[in-house]
Design a protein around this motif. Structure first.
Motif, PDB file in Angstrom:
ATOM      1  N   ASP A  53       0.794  -1.153   0.047  1.00  0.00           N
ATOM      2  CA  ASP A  53      -0.023   0.269   0.123  1.00  0.00           C
ATOM      3  C   ASP A  53       0.916   1.303  -0.059  1.00  0.00           C
ATOM      4  O   ASP A  53       0.971   2.077   0.874  1.00  0.00           O
ATOM      5  CB  ASP A  53      -0.853  -0.076   1.403  1.00  0.00           C
ATOM      6  CG  ASP A  53      -2.125   1.004   0.923  1.00  0.00           C
ATOM      7  OD1 ASP A  53      -2.445   1.221  -0.158  1.00  0.00           O
ATOM      8  OD2 ASP A  53      -2.650   1.429   2.000  1.00  0.00           O
ATOM      9  N   ASP A  54       1.520   1.395  -1.208  1.00  0.00           N
ATOM     10  CA  ASP A  54       2.500   2.439  -1.320  1.00  0.00           C
ATOM     11  C   ASP A  54       2.361   3.110  -2.674  1.00  0.00           C
ATOM     12  O   ASP A  54       1.644   2.660  -3.550  1.00  0.00           O
ATOM     13  CB  ASP A  54       3.993   2.278  -0.818  1.00  0.00           C
ATOM     14  CG  ASP A  54       4.408   1.106  -1.744  1.00  0.00           C
ATOM     15  OD1 ASP A  54       3.860   0.971  -2.612  1.00  0.00           O
ATOM     16  OD2 ASP A  54       5.445   0.695  -1.228  1.00  0.00           O
ATOM     17  N   LEU A  55       3.259   4.160  -3.049  1.00  0.00           N
ATOM     18  CA  LEU A  55       2.909   4.722  -4.383  1.00  0.00           C
ATOM     19  C   LEU A  55       3.994   4.037  -5.295  1.00  0.00           C
ATOM     20  O   LEU A  55       4.960   3.897  -4.892  1.00  0.00           O
ATOM     21  CB  LEU A  55       3.491   6.308  -4.109  1.00  0.00           C
ATOM     22  CG  LEU A  55       3.773   7.324  -5.427  1.00  0.00           C
ATOM     23  CD1 LEU A  55       2.197   7.226  -5.823  1.00  0.00           C
ATOM     24  CD2 LEU A  55       4.319   8.410  -5.076  1.00  0.00           C
ATOM     25  N   ASP A  58       1.289   2.626 -11.201  1.00  0.00           N
ATOM     26  CA  ASP A  58       0.170   1.868 -11.364  1.00  0.00           C
ATOM     27  C   ASP A  58      -0.936   2.564 -12.232  1.00  0.00           C
ATOM     28  O   ASP A  58      -1.073   3.678 -12.127  1.00  0.00           O
ATOM     29  CB  ASP A  58      -0.805   1.704  -9.971  1.00  0.00           C
ATOM     30  CG  ASP A  58       0.146   0.763  -9.011  1.00  0.00           C
ATOM     31  OD1 ASP A  58       0.751  -0.312  -9.495  1.00  0.00           O
ATOM     32  OD2 ASP A  58      -0.116   1.016  -7.849  1.00  0.00           O
ATOM     33  N   SER A  80      -1.162   6.230 -10.775  1.00  0.00           N
ATOM     34  CA  SER A  80      -0.475   6.633  -9.720  1.00  0.00           C
ATOM     35  C   SER A  80       0.661   7.754  -9.887  1.00  0.00           C
ATOM     36  O   SER A  80       0.772   8.615  -8.918  1.00  0.00           O
ATOM     37  CB  SER A  80       0.021   5.397  -8.878  1.00  0.00           C
ATOM     38  OG  SER A  80       0.940   4.856  -9.407  1.00  0.00           O
ATOM     39  N   HIS A 153      -7.680   4.864  -1.032  1.00  0.00           N
ATOM     40  CA  HIS A 153      -6.624   4.244  -1.257  1.00  0.00           C
ATOM     41  C   HIS A 153      -5.352   5.501  -1.412  1.00  0.00           C
ATOM     42  O   HIS A 153      -4.632   5.363  -2.304  1.00  0.00           O
ATOM     43  CB  HIS A 153      -6.353   3.498  -2.462  1.00  0.00           C
ATOM     44  CG  HIS A 153      -7.681   2.569  -2.582  1.00  0.00           C
ATOM     45  ND1 HIS A 153      -8.777   2.678  -3.231  1.00  0.00           N
ATOM     46  CD2 HIS A 153      -7.578   1.094  -2.298  1.00  0.00           C
ATOM     47  CE1 HIS A 153      -9.503   1.581  -3.098  1.00  0.00           C
ATOM     48  NE2 HIS A 153      -8.883   0.668  -2.723  1.00  0.00           N
ATOM     49  N   ARG A 156      -1.452   5.209  -2.398  1.00  0.00           N
ATOM     50  CA  ARG A 156      -0.862   4.944  -3.576  1.00  0.00           C
ATOM     51  C   ARG A 156      -0.980   5.872  -4.709  1.00  0.00           C
ATOM     52  O   ARG A 156      -0.765   5.864  -5.783  1.00  0.00           O
ATOM     53  CB  ARG A 156      -2.107   3.574  -3.877  1.00  0.00           C
ATOM     54  CG  ARG A 156      -1.832   2.545  -3.332  1.00  0.00           C
ATOM     55  CD  ARG A 156      -2.903   1.366  -3.865  1.00  0.00           C
ATOM     56  NE  ARG A 156      -2.599  -0.043  -2.979  1.00  0.00           N
ATOM     57  CZ  ARG A 156      -2.174  -1.143  -3.237  1.00  0.00           C
ATOM     58  NH1 ARG A 156      -1.948  -1.193  -4.476  1.00  0.00           N
ATOM     59  NH2 ARG A 156      -2.194  -2.081  -2.538  1.00  0.00           N
TER      60      ARG A 156
END
Length: 338
Positions: A53-55, A58, A80, A153, A156
């Motif tokens: 659950d991070d950048l 995407d 993202s 989210h 992200r």
């Protein structure tokens, strides 16, 4: 009829392809090419499945589904971080001021400079609604559900978000901006360049585009008057973006000259005002009209509905919304006023 937004799946390919053929060109994120669409759906599937659950890098694709027929009637996307696979180019409009003492004259020249200022931003884009559904307010559901997804989210997505609006396309399917600027260097029509970009990315821009600023005064009148102007079909989308807190800050698309809108992600209205809550009742008769969403990543879904938020933060929703979202008492939903 009941509609909801959900995560796109590989099985949606043919319906998305049929919609892509209706765009009329200029929709880089929805090319009428099965191979390119398959790659996009596969990339979205990977993004929905990513557990960290991070950048990252995407691309999330959502579709508007008629729950009674299973038909896909619209789509939208979120990225993202742009500019991770290849440079993200824009033109930025700037002004060069020069003064001559001998003539006692000041001249201000407007320029288009090729920049990558927006690399690393998140992007909302790829919004297309089937022409047969454009009278039901579903464009707003598509657009604003993206912000609910971002709020749900948040880790992200980047701190800044952009939205590119399609520029003016003439009756022949060409772009006056492309013809007046880049088309002179590439020996390609707008349709050819747009299609190539959708399939292969825009590295060819880096390879062939002159790096020197373009003086707007040297362009023909047809190219000048469409700089920063959205396609007529995109004017409502521009108003929706402005209502969310986006602003035009002088960035335009290198292909068709359409405006690129920017905002701080945390200040986007539907992100800032999105509220989570546990469902306390699924039989609400009268309440505030809202967008309501639930689920995480691949299980995300959103609908129009009614809500009533209690002082303790719990939320009552109407039966149709609960049924379409497949939620019951105790489940978590996110919502924002319509």
């Amino acid at each position: 009829m009941t509609f909801r937004l959900r995560a796109a799946q590989i099985a949606d390919l043919e319906q998305l392809y049929e919609m892509a053929k209706l765009t009329g060109g200029g929709f880089t994120n929805l090319p009428a090419d099965r191979t390119a669409l398959t790659r996009k759906l596969e990339r979205a599937e990977e993004a929905f499945a990513r557990t960290y659950d991070d950048l990252g890098d995407d691309q999330f694709t959502l579709v508007l589904e008629n729950t009674e027929t299973g038909q896909v009637r619209g789509t939208c996307q979120m990225f993202s971080q742009v500019g991770q696979q290849w440079p993200f180019y824009s033109y930025r409009m700037t002004t060069l001021t020069q003064h001559s003492q001998e003539l006692d004259r000041t001249v201000r020249a407007e320029l288009l400079s090729l920049v990558t200022d927006l690399e690393g931003c998140s992007e909302v884009g790829g919004l297309f609604l089937h022409p047969a559904e454009r009278a039901g307010g579903f464009g707003l559901l598509l657009a604003r559900s993206r912000y609910l997804f971002i709020a749900m989210h948040r880790a992200r997505f980047a701190d800044r978000v952009i939205a590119e609006l399609r520029g003016v396309i003439d009756d022949r399917g060409g772009s006056p901006f492309w013809d007046g600027v880049a088309g002179r260097f590439f020996g390609m029509t707008f349709q050819e360049a747009d299609y190539f970009n959708a399939i292969n990315g825009n590295q060819f821009i880096a390879d062939l585009m002159p790096k020197h600023p373009v003086y707007i005064a040297m362009l023909d009148e047809e190219a000048k008057k469409v700089i920063g102007v959205p396609h007529p079909s995109g004017r409502a989308a521009m108003r929706m973006l402005e209502n969310e807190g986006f602003a035009a800050e002088g960035y335009v698309d290198i292909f068709d000259g359409g405006p690129t809108m920017t905002a701080r992600t945390s200040q986007v209205r539907s992100v800032r005002k999105a509220q989570p809550g546990k469902v306390s009742d699924t039989d609400l008769d009268i309440g505030e009209r809202a967008l309501i969403a639930t689920g995480t990543l691949a299980s995300f879904r959103s609908v129009y509905g009614m809500r009533e938020i209690a002082e303790n933060g719990s939320i009552a929703i109407d039966a149709m919304a609960a049924q379409t979202l497949e939620v019951g008492e105790g489940d978590e939903v996110w919502s924002v006023t319509r």
